[in-house]
Motif scaffolding. Structure first.
Motif, short mmCIF file in Angstrom:
data_model
loop_
_atom_site.label_atom_id
_atom_site.label_comp_id
_atom_site.label_asym_id
_atom_site.label_seq_id
_atom_site.Cartn_x
_atom_site.Cartn_y
_atom_site.Cartn_z
N UNK A 17 67.54 -41.19 21.14
CA UNK A 17 68.70 -41.62 20.37
C UNK A 17 68.79 -43.14 20.22
N UNK A 18 68.13 -43.87 21.08
CA UNK A 18 68.18 -45.34 21.01
C UNK A 18 67.47 -45.87 19.78
N UNK A 19 66.64 -45.04 19.11
CA UNK A 19 65.90 -45.48 17.95
C UNK A 19 66.29 -44.71 16.68
N UNK A 20 67.34 -43.92 16.74
CA UNK A 20 67.73 -43.12 15.58
C UNK A 20 68.44 -43.94 14.51
N UNK A 21 68.42 -43.40 13.29
CA UNK A 21 69.01 -44.09 12.15
C UNK A 21 70.18 -43.29 11.58
N UNK A 22 70.84 -43.86 10.56
CA UNK A 22 71.99 -43.19 9.95
C UNK A 22 71.68 -42.45 8.68
N UNK A 23 70.41 -42.16 8.38
CA UNK A 23 70.05 -41.48 7.14
C UNK A 23 70.82 -40.19 6.96
N UNK A 24 71.38 -39.99 5.74
CA UNK A 24 72.22 -38.82 5.47
C UNK A 24 72.36 -38.61 3.97
N UNK A 25 72.94 -37.48 3.59
CA UNK A 25 73.40 -37.26 2.22
C UNK A 25 74.91 -37.12 2.26
#
Length: 238
Positions: A61-69
């Protein structure tokens, strides 16, 4: 990067025309329900060079992003803080809200740069480090020519691992993004596209009426092996 438990797709409906009483109208296909693809590109630097992540659902989780639709465009970049000597590289990171409402194709450009054994992958057109920006866009026309910044500072474009793919989302409900990461000697390389010349490093990213249920990555080679722990897939749609 320490290997924690890192476990490891717009849109115009086709309009049917009725020509007289005997014609059969073509029904619109499924489409993403949300208007915007909010793509977050998060880049980290550390002893293993550069690591690019675009997905929100790796186990690390420390490297996750906010990509979404979403029906709302994202205006703020969302990246995990990194860790274990890896820090965010703000100059190479960005968020782009792609408006899918009146565009048929997502033209995804993957630009890979190389320097002294290190690989840096970029997909967005709007990072502060403009020499490393890609031509990714949404349009009613499919792109056929790769657009990448020239690089610089000892970094050069690597054509064998770079490509453009146009995803026709007119009749598809999902953009299935597959993020595949390969590793060699503590270095990392991330790929998103299924059609680069270096076929052993291609992914399963696709547009479909169904959500993918398994990660698809090629095996790598030349001393580079697939790092399952850093790889993930994400069906974007509803």
């Amino acid at each position: 990067m320490r290997r924690y438990s890192l476990v490891a797709a717009a849109i115009v409906g086709a309009i049917g025309l009725t020509l007289g009483s005997t014609a059969v109208a073509e029904q619109p296909g499924p489409r993403l329900a949300e208007r915007y693809l909010n793509l977050h590109q998060c880049v980290y630097v550390g002893s293993g060079g550069h690591y690019t992540n675009v997905l929100p659902n790796t186990a690390n989780t420390a490297f996750n992003t906010g990509t979404n639709v979403s029906n709302t465009p994202d205006t703020a970049l969302s990246c995990g803080p990194g860790g274990e000597g890896w820090t965010p590289a703000a100059a190479n990171s960005a968020v782009k809200a792609f408006d899918l409402a009146a565009s048929r194709y997502l033209n995804l450009h993957q630009c890979v740069y190389y320097s002294a054994g290190q690989h840096y992958t970029a997909v967005l057109p709007n990072t502060p480090n403009v020499n490393f920006n890609a031509g990714t866009n949404v349009s009613n026309t499919a792109d056929t020519t790769l657009a990448c910044g020239p690089g610089g500072g000892g970094w050069r474009l690597l054509p064998a691992n770079s490509a453009v793919q146009s995803f026709d989302l007119a009749n598809n409900r999902y953009l299935n993004l597959h993020q595949c990461v390969w590793t060699s000697g503590g270095l990392y390389y991330m790929g998103l596209l299924p059609n680069t010349p270096n076929a052993n490093f291609n992914t399963g990213t696709n547009a479909s009426r169904t959500a993918d249920t398994a990660l698809s990555c090629r095996p790598g080679g030349g001393g580079w092996s697939l790092d399952q722990l850093n790889s993930a897939y994400r069906p974007l749609g509803s």
